[in-house]
Design a protein around this motif. Structure first.
Motif, PDB file in Angstrom:
ATOM      1  N   MET A   1     -15.805 -37.148 -11.431  1.00 33.28           N
ATOM      2  CA  MET A   1     -17.018 -36.479 -10.990  1.00 33.28           C
ATOM      3  C   MET A   1     -17.394 -35.412 -12.010  1.00 33.28           C
ATOM      4  O   MET A   1     -16.527 -34.805 -12.654  1.00 33.28           O
ATOM      5  CB  MET A   1     -16.794 -35.867  -9.608  1.00 33.28           C
ATOM      6  N   GLY A   2     -18.682 -35.153 -12.137  1.00 32.76           N
ATOM      7  CA  GLY A   2     -19.151 -34.207 -13.141  1.00 32.76           C
ATOM      8  C   GLY A   2     -19.256 -32.799 -12.618  1.00 32.76           C
ATOM      9  O   GLY A   2     -18.600 -32.405 -11.658  1.00 32.76           O
ATOM     10  N   VAL A   3     -20.159 -32.033 -13.234  1.00 30.03           N
ATOM     11  CA  VAL A   3     -20.289 -30.611 -12.934  1.00 30.03           C
ATOM     12  C   VAL A   3     -21.244 -30.398 -11.770  1.00 30.03           C
ATOM     13  O   VAL A   3     -22.322 -30.984 -11.706  1.00 30.03           O
ATOM     14  CB  VAL A   3     -20.800 -29.858 -14.180  1.00 30.03           C
ATOM     15  N   GLY A   8     -27.129 -27.536  -6.833  1.00 25.03           N
ATOM     16  CA  GLY A   8     -26.786 -28.899  -6.486  1.00 25.03           C
ATOM     17  C   GLY A   8     -26.579 -29.158  -5.011  1.00 25.03           C
ATOM     18  O   GLY A   8     -26.539 -30.317  -4.586  1.00 25.03           O
ATOM     19  N   TRP A   9     -26.431 -28.099  -4.212  1.00 25.12           N
ATOM     20  CA  TRP A   9     -26.233 -28.291  -2.776  1.00 25.12           C
ATOM     21  C   TRP A   9     -27.553 -28.568  -2.079  1.00 25.12           C
ATOM     22  O   TRP A   9     -28.578 -27.974  -2.390  1.00 25.12           O
ATOM     23  CB  TRP A   9     -25.598 -27.041  -2.172  1.00 25.12           C
ATOM     24  N   SER A  10     -27.492 -29.439  -1.079  1.00 27.51           N
ATOM     25  CA  SER A  10     -28.664 -29.652  -0.225  1.00 27.51           C
ATOM     26  C   SER A  10     -28.832 -28.424   0.666  1.00 27.51           C
ATOM     27  O   SER A  10     -27.874 -27.694   0.919  1.00 27.51           O
ATOM     28  CB  SER A  10     -28.483 -30.907   0.629  1.00 27.51           C
ATOM     29  N   PRO A  11     -30.036 -28.162   1.186  1.00 24.67           N
ATOM     30  CA  PRO A  11     -30.260 -26.974   2.018  1.00 24.67           C
ATOM     31  C   PRO A  11     -29.369 -26.915   3.254  1.00 24.67           C
ATOM     32  O   PRO A  11     -29.019 -25.824   3.706  1.00 24.67           O
ATOM     33  CB  PRO A  11     -31.738 -27.084   2.397  1.00 24.67           C
ATOM     34  N   VAL A  17     -25.521 -32.890  -5.084  1.00 26.68           N
ATOM     35  CA  VAL A  17     -25.851 -33.810  -6.157  1.00 26.68           C
ATOM     36  C   VAL A  17     -25.247 -33.273  -7.449  1.00 26.68           C
ATOM     37  O   VAL A  17     -25.244 -32.064  -7.704  1.00 26.68           O
ATOM     38  CB  VAL A  17     -27.380 -33.987  -6.294  1.00 26.68           C
ATOM     39  N   CYS A  18     -24.705 -34.182  -8.248  1.00 26.96           N
ATOM     40  CA  CYS A  18     -24.118 -33.781  -9.525  1.00 26.96           C
ATOM     41  C   CYS A  18     -24.166 -34.964 -10.476  1.00 26.96           C
ATOM     42  O   CYS A  18     -24.425 -36.107 -10.067  1.00 26.96           O
ATOM     43  CB  CYS A  18     -22.681 -33.303  -9.348  1.00 26.96           C
ATOM     44  N   HIS A  45     -27.721 -31.319 -14.752  1.00 25.24           N
ATOM     45  CA  HIS A  45     -28.148 -30.027 -14.207  1.00 25.24           C
ATOM     46  C   HIS A  45     -29.190 -30.175 -13.094  1.00 25.24           C
ATOM     47  O   HIS A  45     -30.294 -29.641 -13.172  1.00 25.24           O
ATOM     48  CB  HIS A  45     -28.687 -29.139 -15.331  1.00 25.24           C
ATOM     49  N   PRO A  46     -28.839 -30.878 -12.024  1.00 25.01           N
ATOM     50  CA  PRO A  46     -29.799 -31.085 -10.935  1.00 25.01           C
ATOM     51  C   PRO A  46     -29.968 -29.830 -10.071  1.00 25.01           C
ATOM     52  O   PRO A  46     -29.078 -28.981  -9.981  1.00 25.01           O
ATOM     53  CB  PRO A  46     -29.164 -32.215 -10.128  1.00 25.01           C
ATOM     54  N   ALA A  47     -31.115 -29.714  -9.423  1.00 25.49           N
ATOM     55  CA  ALA A  47     -31.411 -28.623  -8.493  1.00 25.49           C
ATOM     56  C   ALA A  47     -32.158 -29.198  -7.300  1.00 25.49           C
ATOM     57  O   ALA A  47     -33.223 -29.802  -7.461  1.00 25.49           O
ATOM     58  CB  ALA A  47     -32.245 -27.538  -9.177  1.00 25.49           C
TER      59      ALA A  47
END
Length: 572
Positions: A1-3, A8-11, A17-18, A45-47
């Motif tokens: 698994m990555g960073v 990355g957390w859902s509300p 998500v990563c 780098h997801p948001a």
């Protein structure tokens, strides 16, 4: 698994998500069941948007969005975005803030916002740092970083979402940098990381009201040491308690020197001391006489990197090093005080691929004695103890690159032990199998202790030999060889305890962020309260007194070295 990035957390905290690593794209992980589903074939780098519907991410130098439930990714805007930047959502999920180059100038960055549908892109500010911005929970401000000239100090700022009202939050008293801004859930407070002094490795978390400057520290280096980074507010959580604080004493700091550079440690010989300055290039050495207060500067020891350093009567010795792609070279130089130039007396070259050659280390010195260890690397690994003499003797260990002189004497009685300490014409060595030997400078074995376990560190002073095993300290009598006592060392203060020195009834040792003094007669253990102290910390005990070095936080002259006579140290 990555960073996993902060965004990355859902509300609802049920998913995150990563990037999956190894160019496997972005994935969504269910925190309850552990199931994983793909989200995008590539990206980083997801948001996650506050409304939970969309994920923004970086890919191919651009900003992209994708439905959180799955679907086709869509690029928004044409502007490039740095590959390390995490985009930040506005709380209404309508806009994104990010940092990217201004025009074609890849060294000049601006703060931008854009609507999630790709329209309404605008540049709010120029000349910001190449770091991720953070949108406030109420949507009114964006936290970001700037690099300030001329010393390239990074600082934390906020700006209104329309580009007005730029406000600096962090302060820098001595050229220290700040970064990693993060908002409290109500947007009233801003957390950030502040370095302890210029170019410091360690940092602490500060909190400030968003409309003010500076704030207060939430973490401290005493007593556990370490460093703090990437603060995040956890809504709904209440944490209490903290690390235990040891018993402390304050020393009379009447004899003290300050330095413009931070210090890594100190070497001593009797009443004299040399601070080990932390710098990219070596400095001229400063010898301080604690009795008279006089200082003497010698020449700069190395043209390359300075390694270990010792002071022994009228002699100095140090190791220098240089490194290439396939080798690492270390050479030993010595200087008689008053001489114009040092002499290379021993040298080593280690081959890195494959491992082989030799290396010089464990340089120790005191009184008239200097010793070191030569490590043979490769398949036939071994270590040999050597004396460095002031006059002609046997040839020292040598490499074809640097050469050597005939001023050394091998100590075969060490039986594979490394040099750990010298005192009064004696050399203490410790082998990996727990064999500890006290040798004369002629190589005669004076005492042998077969301990059967590895020794962390060992020191000899007068009739005492102090041997550290883990968080335990054993004291032996050099005259009889008998163990006289065992004392515990503080083991819950960050880094494991490390024995520094012994003198009479006192032992000095270091933990993560504190120097401890242990009185052997009754086991009284106290930590030194040093003003604004941050690692690295070091101490040496001599018959005359205690030398201590530390670094004072937020000071333009962070390096500190002090001397306290033993008669002025009261542990009760």
């Amino acid at each position: 698994m990555g960073v996993l990035t902060p965004g990355g957390w859902s509300p609802d905290s049920r998913h995150f998500v990563c990037d999956a690593g190894l160019d496997n794209g972005l994935v969504v992980v269910d925190t309850a069941g552990g199931t994983v589903r793909p989200l995008a074939e590539s990206g980083a780098h997801p948001a996650w948007s506050p409304d939970g519907r969309t994920v923004a991410f970086f890919d191919e130098d651009r900003l992209w969005v994708v439905p959180a439930a799955g679907g086709a990714p869509r690029r928004i805007g044409k502007r490039k975005i740095d590959e390390e930047i995490v985009p930040s959502w506005s709380p209404d999920s309508q806009r994104l803030a990010y940092v990217g180059p201004v025009g074609s100038n890849l060294d000049h960055f601006g703060l931008y916002t854009i609507r999630a549908d790709g329209s309404g892109g605008r540049r709010l500010l120029d000349r910001v740092a190449e770091e991720s911005p953070r949108w406030s929970p109420d949507g009114s401000r964006i936290a970001f970083m700037k690099v300030l000239q001329p010393h390239f100090v990074s600082a934390v700022y906020t700006v209104r979402s329309n580009g007005t009202g730029v406000h600096r939050v962090s302060i820098s008293r001595a050229g220290e940098s700040s970064g990693d801004p993060s908002w409290s859930a109500d947007g009233r407070f801003l957390f950030y990381v502040r370095g302890r002094f210029r170019d410091a490795d360690g940092a602490d978390i500060f909190v400030a009201r968003a409309e003010t400057r500076g704030g207060r520290a939430l973490t401290h280096p005493f007593p556990a040491g370490g460093s703090s980074s990437a603060p995040e507010w956890l809504a709904g959580h209440s944490l209490s308690g903290g690390e235990p604080i040891p018993h402390t004493i304050r020393l009379p700091l009447t004899r003290k020197l300050t330095f413009t550079e931070p210090l890594d440690g100190v070497v001593t010989d009797g009443r004299r001391a040399i601070p080990h300055v932390h710098a990219e290039k070596s400095h001229r050495l400063l010898i301080w006489d604690s009795a008279t207060g006089r200082t003497v500067r010698t020449l700069r020891p190395c043209e390359t990197s300075l390694g270990e350093l010792v002071l022994a009567a009228r002699r100095l010795a140090w190791t220098c090093s240089e490194h290439g792609n396939t080798f690492s070279g270390i050479w030993l130089e010595t200087l008689r005080l008053g001489a114009r130039r040092p002499t290379v007396v021993a040298s080593s070259v280690a081959d890195l691929h494959p491992e082989g050659g030799n290396a010089i280390g464990n340089l120790v010195g005191h009184g008239s004695t200097i010793a070191f260890t030569n490590y043979q690397l490769g398949e036939n690994k071994r270590q040999d103890a050597w004396l460095l003499l002031p006059r002609h003797a046997s040839k020292c260990p040598a490499s074809g690159l640097y050469g050597s002189r005939a001023v050394c004497r091998a100590l075969p009685g060490a039986a594979g032990g490394i040099t750990t300490s010298v005192d009064a014409g004696r050399v203490l060595t410790a082998a990996p199998d727990g064999l500890v030997r006290l040798l004369s400078t002629r190589g005669r074995v004076l005492r042998t202790w077969r301990l059967g376990e590895a020794v962390v560190n060992a020191r000899v002073r007068g009739r005492s030999v102090a041997l550290q095993h883990g968080a335990s300290l054993d004291i032996y009598d050099t005259a009889t060889g008998a163990k006289t006592q065992t004392r515990p060392l503080a083991a819950n203060e960050g880094r494991p305890p490390f024995l520094l020195d012994v003198q009479g009834d006192l032992v000095a040792y270091a933990t993560g962020g504190a120097i401890h003094l242990l009185r052997l007669s009754d086991g009284r253990d106290v930590a030194l309260r040093l003003p604004g102290a941050a690692p690295w910390l070091d101490a040496r005990l001599e018959r005359a007194g205690l030398f201590v070095t530390w670094n004072k936080m937020y000071d333009r002259r962070p390096g500190r070295m002090t001397f306290v006579p033993l008669g002025q140290i009261h542990l009760s």
